[in-house]
Design a protein around this motif. Structure first.
Motif, mmCIF file in Angstrom:
data_model
loop_
_atom_site.group_PDB
_atom_site.id
_atom_site.type_symbol
_atom_site.label_atom_id
_atom_site.label_comp_id
_atom_site.label_asym_id
_atom_site.label_seq_id
_atom_site.Cartn_x
_atom_site.Cartn_y
_atom_site.Cartn_z
ATOM 1 N N LYS A 381 0.846 -1.187 0.000
ATOM 2 C CA LYS A 381 0.000 0.000 0.000
ATOM 3 C C LYS A 381 0.883 1.239 0.000
ATOM 4 O O LYS A 381 1.629 1.467 0.951
ATOM 5 N N ILE A 382 0.840 1.990 -1.059
ATOM 6 C CA ILE A 382 1.653 3.201 -1.148
ATOM 7 C C ILE A 382 0.740 4.420 -1.059
ATOM 8 O O ILE A 382 -0.253 4.509 -1.776
ATOM 9 N N THR A 383 1.075 5.333 -0.202
ATOM 10 C CA THR A 383 0.282 6.559 -0.128
ATOM 11 C C THR A 383 1.094 7.721 -0.691
ATOM 12 O O THR A 383 2.316 7.684 -0.676
ATOM 13 N N VAL A 384 0.397 8.707 -1.217
ATOM 14 C CA VAL A 384 1.099 9.909 -1.654
ATOM 15 C C VAL A 384 0.545 11.099 -0.866
ATOM 16 O O VAL A 384 -0.616 11.116 -0.480
ATOM 17 N N GLY A 385 1.383 12.065 -0.654
ATOM 18 C CA GLY A 385 0.992 13.188 0.188
ATOM 19 C C GLY A 385 0.858 14.479 -0.596
ATOM 20 O O GLY A 385 0.884 14.474 -1.827
ATOM 21 N N PRO A 387 2.855 16.837 -1.467
ATOM 22 C CA PRO A 387 3.794 17.184 -2.543
ATOM 23 C C PRO A 387 3.342 16.661 -3.905
ATOM 24 O O PRO A 387 3.477 17.340 -4.912
ATOM 25 N N PHE A 388 2.752 15.450 -3.908
ATOM 26 C CA PHE A 388 2.257 14.913 -5.172
ATOM 27 C C PHE A 388 1.196 15.821 -5.761
ATOM 28 O O PHE A 388 1.258 16.224 -6.920
ATOM 29 N N GLN A 391 2.637 19.173 -6.910
ATOM 30 C CA GLN A 391 3.485 19.017 -8.082
ATOM 31 C C GLN A 391 2.653 18.869 -9.352
ATOM 32 O O GLN A 391 2.966 19.448 -10.375
ATOM 33 N N VAL A 392 1.598 18.091 -9.272
ATOM 34 C CA VAL A 392 0.796 17.840 -10.465
ATOM 35 C C VAL A 392 -0.163 18.993 -10.743
ATOM 36 O O VAL A 392 -0.314 19.442 -11.875
ATOM 37 N N PHE B 6 -3.437 17.319 -34.103
ATOM 38 C CA PHE B 6 -4.255 17.103 -32.911
ATOM 39 C C PHE B 6 -3.706 15.944 -32.082
ATOM 40 O O PHE B 6 -3.526 16.053 -30.874
ATOM 41 N N SER B 10 -2.069 16.091 -28.366
ATOM 42 C CA SER B 10 -2.576 15.281 -27.255
ATOM 43 C C SER B 10 -1.466 14.460 -26.627
ATOM 44 O O SER B 10 -1.390 14.326 -25.410
ATOM 45 N N ILE B 13 0.713 16.584 -24.404
ATOM 46 C CA ILE B 13 0.043 16.857 -23.127
ATOM 47 C C ILE B 13 0.061 15.625 -22.244
ATOM 48 O O ILE B 13 0.392 15.685 -21.062
ATOM 49 N N LEU B 17 1.751 15.063 -18.567
ATOM 50 C CA LEU B 17 0.993 14.629 -17.395
ATOM 51 C C LEU B 17 1.638 13.408 -16.745
ATOM 52 O O LEU B 17 1.787 13.344 -15.531
ATOM 53 N N LEU B 20 4.589 14.475 -14.791
ATOM 54 C CA LEU B 20 4.191 15.135 -13.542
ATOM 55 C C LEU B 20 3.745 14.106 -12.502
ATOM 56 O O LEU B 20 4.127 14.175 -11.338
ATOM 57 N N PHE B 21 2.941 13.154 -12.973
ATOM 58 C CA PHE B 21 2.436 12.124 -12.068
ATOM 59 C C PHE B 21 3.589 11.329 -11.461
ATOM 60 O O PHE B 21 3.688 11.156 -10.258
ATOM 61 N N SER B 23 6.838 11.933 -11.242
ATOM 62 C CA SER B 23 7.751 12.616 -10.339
ATOM 63 C C SER B 23 7.041 12.996 -9.041
ATOM 64 O O SER B 23 7.647 12.997 -7.977
ATOM 65 N N GLY B 24 5.751 13.304 -9.146
ATOM 66 C CA GLY B 24 5.004 13.624 -7.938
ATOM 67 C C GLY B 24 4.916 12.436 -7.000
ATOM 68 O O GLY B 24 5.098 12.568 -5.792
ATOM 69 N N VAL B 25 4.660 11.270 -7.584
ATOM 70 C CA VAL B 25 4.569 10.065 -6.759
ATOM 71 C C VAL B 25 5.908 9.797 -6.073
ATOM 72 O O VAL B 25 5.981 9.516 -4.875
ATOM 73 N N GLN B 27 8.202 11.846 -5.243
ATOM 74 C CA GLN B 27 8.531 12.809 -4.194
ATOM 75 C C GLN B 27 7.870 12.491 -2.865
ATOM 76 O O GLN B 27 8.421 12.798 -1.819
ATOM 77 N N SER B 28 6.670 11.967 -2.925
ATOM 78 C CA SER B 28 5.935 11.926 -1.663
ATOM 79 C C SER B 28 5.399 10.550 -1.316
ATOM 80 O O SER B 28 4.603 10.414 -0.405
ATOM 81 N N ALA B 29 5.858 9.524 -2.052
ATOM 82 C CA ALA B 29 5.301 8.207 -1.780
ATOM 83 C C ALA B 29 5.753 7.697 -0.419
ATOM 84 O O ALA B 29 6.899 7.885 -0.016
ATOM 85 N N ALA B 30 4.845 7.096 0.283
ATOM 86 C CA ALA B 30 5.197 6.458 1.545
ATOM 87 C C ALA B 30 4.514 5.102 1.574
ATOM 88 O O ALA B 30 3.414 4.951 1.070
ATOM 89 N N MET B 31 5.213 4.115 2.148
ATOM 90 C CA MET B 31 4.621 2.782 2.192
ATOM 91 C C MET B 31 3.735 2.689 3.427
ATOM 92 O O MET B 31 4.157 3.010 4.532
#
Lengths: 671, 148
Positions: A381-385, A387-388, A391-392, B6, B10, B13, B17, B20-21, B23-25, B27-31
């Protein structure tokens, strides 16, 4: 007394069932008395639920702790306002409240629209009653608010002190009004599909019924942020918590819908897409309600885990399946009347806007459900906080802001390069110098720089629209400029109200951008000492202690000044509630248009020295100001114009006359 | 031609996206782990440097030791069976719901050398709804759900 509440809840279920059956049969057989009976059953269902709610409120007011819900969510020394709000303070009561609001929306729809949208109304009533039926069912079988205790406790458990805040008494009902109200535009969409009345009549109804809950939901979200800001003491107002996200998601879908219906009205395009959006908005409202109550994602303030989850899954599944099948069966009738002529056109701008909004929606949903998906796929189970989400959403939001300003500068169908140059000259001419000025002023954060420049761009583009409209009007009517501008605003409320909402969004974005410049500092002060934070000087005077029956308060008194100028006395405090054995931290805020000085009393040592935490939050007040403008501008946009009111009155009169002369139901449906 | 433009647009874009997704994950992913799951895996799994979100624990009554200014406490959490020492090192003032027997969700790192959990974020349930949030109820649901 309590039994009356339960009994009328049972009857409400029957009434909702009748509303479904009568309306469906009446519409199918074109039988007006049956349709009327369906409407009356819907009104009865609203009346019965009202009785149930009143009974529960009565139990709360009379401290009838025999009722489990009352015992668990209120106590004897709660102030009146929180006795009222205790109704939605717990799972079972809040579900009853949900159903009640839906029934009121249903009744309002029947009363306002039954003459106007005759062909649609029976199916509208049916769809709303199905949702209502579900919620009453839930209340009866999974979340009974009238359940009795085996014994009567002397006092109830009461309401969490953190929730004893006036904002918390208004914020949840606003959210509910928003989430529940979005059932009405959905019902109109479904009614249009079933009755095959797929012209723009349903869109007009859906638009107005979408604007109302959309405004409530937006206001509710912002008030929730305000509560978090003043009450939770972490210096921010939005934490991307699943519960917050679950109400933001339908708001985004509703926003997309409000924009894309304009293409259908103007050009007869995107008919399927609009149906998808209105269905999506509704399903997301149900989904959000489910998310906060089922415990599938862990949140700081989700409801207790309970057994309502499976009910929601089944209902949501049926809603999606039913709507999808219905939509599929009507696809041939939803063909576009025209095609996209050029990519450089208003249509493309709207399309992009929809893409962006849905992209944002998807991102928020993805982040919220990431733990669920990742667990299903990888067993981990991975959670994102936050910052995610930041960032998006920050880049996506900036593109959206750009479109807010650029969209209106494109013409419908196609835009010539010449007119593009002419239209963009002023806004770009305003935004570029603004960007340079900001750079000179020392703004180095790239996102903040882009955001603030874009805000200038949007404001200039809106000002240009207003100026052109007022100028044209002055030219043709000879009115003075100010009068021409006001008349313009009140005659084309939709268009210019929409621009005013855009201005509110600009204010919100300015406020959001301020977060890039937040500073915080923690420090210990002995009495008489001073601290310096971001240009402010803070002198710690002394500790003030007070006590009453409910709580004892320890407050530190500090004098705040900037460059020798005295600004005010701050009194951050810690309150201890005896009955709950709980302390709350009360922040103290010195607020100005430029920034907030936000001070928390962390704790006090035995020697009287105290530890503080200070946040300097630039531009926060723009968020609240933007929220206020958002509500006012939406009201302006949805208020019927004088012409629309006259037309509606005429229409009602003609329906009545036709009924009288040729028998009921003979008047032509919608004008 | 237009069609290709077109499609190309797309794709650009969509690629943006996805970036962004991702790199965002990162940065902040926690188990996410529950307390018993963490305790059982401690022997055969290295949690060094891994950002964890730890649920399924309540604050042991009387275990909270505040520092001088009531800011960063040490405390112990339990699931009824295991116990784990926690040190709070975050900046924000802990939520007012943080107290004895509160249900907490922690974010931070497990320090194997000190056998403690270094928490940068502490969520304490739950400001929103009182019902079903008492210590006893929580222990009851925990017991019913065992083995976790």
């Amino acid at each position: 007394m309590i039994d009356i509440g339960y009994f009328s809840l049972c009857l409400a279920l029957v009434a909702a069932g009748c509303a479904i059956g009568f309306s469906a049969a009446g519409a199918h057989r074109q039988h007006l008395p049956l349709i009327r009976s369906g409407e009356h059953a819907a009104l009865a269902y609203a009346g019965l639920l009202t009785i149930s709610v009143m009974v529960l409120w009565h139990a709360l007011f009379t401290h009838n702790f025999e009722v489990q819900f009352v015992a668990e969510n209120s106590n004897r020394d709660m102030p009146t306002i929180y006795v009222i709000s205790a109704l939605w303070g717990g799972q079972n009561g809040s579900l009853l409240f949900w159903g009640w609001i839906l029934s009121l929306f249903t009744a309002a729809t029947v009363l306002f629209n039954r003459h106007r949208y005759r062909a649609l109304m029976p199916y509208v009533v049916m769809t709303l009653a199905i949702t209502g039926f579900f919620f009453v069912l839930l209340n009866l079988f999974a979340a009974d608010p009238f359940k009795k205790m085996p014994f009567v406790p002397a006092d109830g458990r009461g309401l969490n002190p953190l929730l004893q805040h006036p904002l918390m008494a208004i914020h949840p009902p606003l959210l509910y009004l928003g989430m529940v109200g979005m059932s009405v535009p959905f019902a109109f969409g479904i009614a249009a599909l079933i009755s095959r009345q797929l012209d723009s009549a349903w869109l007009l109804a859906a638009r107005r019924w979408m604007l109302i809950p959309w405004t409530f939901l937006g206001a509710g979200l912002l008030l929730g942020g305000k509560w978090a800001y003043v009450e939770l003491g972490w210096g921010g107002y939005w934490g991307w918590d699943p519960v917050e996200n679950s109400s933001l998601i339908p708001w985004l879908a509703g926003t997309a819908f409000l924009h894309s219906i304009m293409i259908q009205e103007r050009r007869g395009m995107l008919k399927v897409w609009n149906m998808v959006l209105v269905i999506l908005t509704y399903c997301l409202c149900i989904f959000g309600t489910f998310l906060t109550r089922s415990g599938i994602v862990s949140s700081v303030h989700a409801f207790a885990q309970s057994n309502v989850g499976p009910f929601f899954v089944v209902f949501l599944g049926l809603a999606i399946l039913g709507s999808a099948l219905l939509l599929l069966s009507r696809l041939p009738e939803l063909r576009a009347e025209s095609r996209l002529e050029s990519f450089i056109s208003r249509e493309t701008a709207f399309l992009l806007n929809n893409w962006i909004l849905l992209g944002m929606l998807f991102a928020v949903m993805w982040g919220t459900l990431f733990p669920v998906f990742s667990e299903a796929l990888t067993d981990e189970k991975i959670t994102v906080g936050p910052p995610f989400f930041n960032q998006v959403n920050v880049p996506i939001g900036l593109v959206l802001l750009l479109l807010t300003g650029a969209g209106p500068l494109f013409a419908w169908r196609r835009t010539s390069t010449e007119s593009l140059r002419r239209n963009f000259a002023v806004p770009v001419g305003a935004a570029l110098p603004a960007a340079v000025l900001l750079l000179i002023a020392g703004v180095r954060d790239i996102y903040a720089l882009i955001s603030l420049s874009l805000c200038v761009f949007v404001v200039a583009s809106i000002a240009l629209e207003f100026h052109r409209g007022a100028g044209a009007r002055r030219h043709s009517t000879g009115e003075p400029y100010g009068q021409a501008l006001f008349r313009l605003l009140s005659k084309s409320r939709r268009r210019y109200g929409g621009y005013l909402v855009h201005l509110a969004m600009v204010m919100l974005f300015i406020g959001f951008t301020g977060q890039a410049f937040t500073t915080d500092k923690e420090f210990v002060l002995h009495q008489g000492e001073t601290a310096h934070v971001a240009g402010y000087t803070l002198q710690y005077g002394d500790l003030v202690q007070t006590q009453d029956a409910n709580m004892s308060v320890v407050a530190a008194s500090l004098e705040l000044s900037r460059q020798g100028e005295f600004l005010g006395t701050l009194l951050p405090s810690r309150n201890f509630y005896q009955t709950h054995e709980q302390a709350t931290t009360e922040v103290s805020i010195y607020s100005s248009l430029r920034e907030d000085f936000y001070l928390i009393l962390v704790g006090i040592s035995d020697d009287g020295s105290a530890k503080f935490q200070a946040y300097v939050n630039p531009l926060v007040n723009w968020v609240w100001g933007g929220g206020l403008l958002f509500v006012l501008a939406s009201l302006w946009a949805m208020w019927p114009t004088a012409r629309e009111r006259r037309l509606a009155a005429l229409e009602r009169a003609s329906v009545r006359q036709a009924d009288f002369l040729f028998g009921p139901g003979t008047a032509p449906t919608h004008a | 031609m237009k069609k290709y433009q077109f499609i190309f647009g797309s794709l650009v874009i969509a690629a943006g996206l996805v970036y962004l997704f991702a790199s965002g994950v990162q940065q902040s992913a926690a188990m996410h782990l529950t307390l018993p799951a963490l305790m059982e895996q401690l022997g055969h799994r290295d949690f060094q440097g891994k950002r964890l979100q730890l649920g399924g624990g309540t604050v042991v009554a009387g275990s909270i030791k505040w520092d001088e200014y009531h800011h960063r406490p040490d405390f112990t959490i339990t699931d009824g069976e295991h116990q784990l020492q926690v040190r709070y090192t975050g900046n924000t003032v802990l939520p007012d719901t943080f107290k004895d027997k509160a249900i907490v969700v922690l974010e931070g790192h497990y320090k194997a050398d000190q056998q403690l959990f270094d928490a940068q974020v502490v969520f304490a349930k739950c400001p929103s709804k009182y019902e079903g949030q008492s210590y006893d109820d929580h222990m009851k649901t925990l017991n019913e759900k065992q083995p976790l």
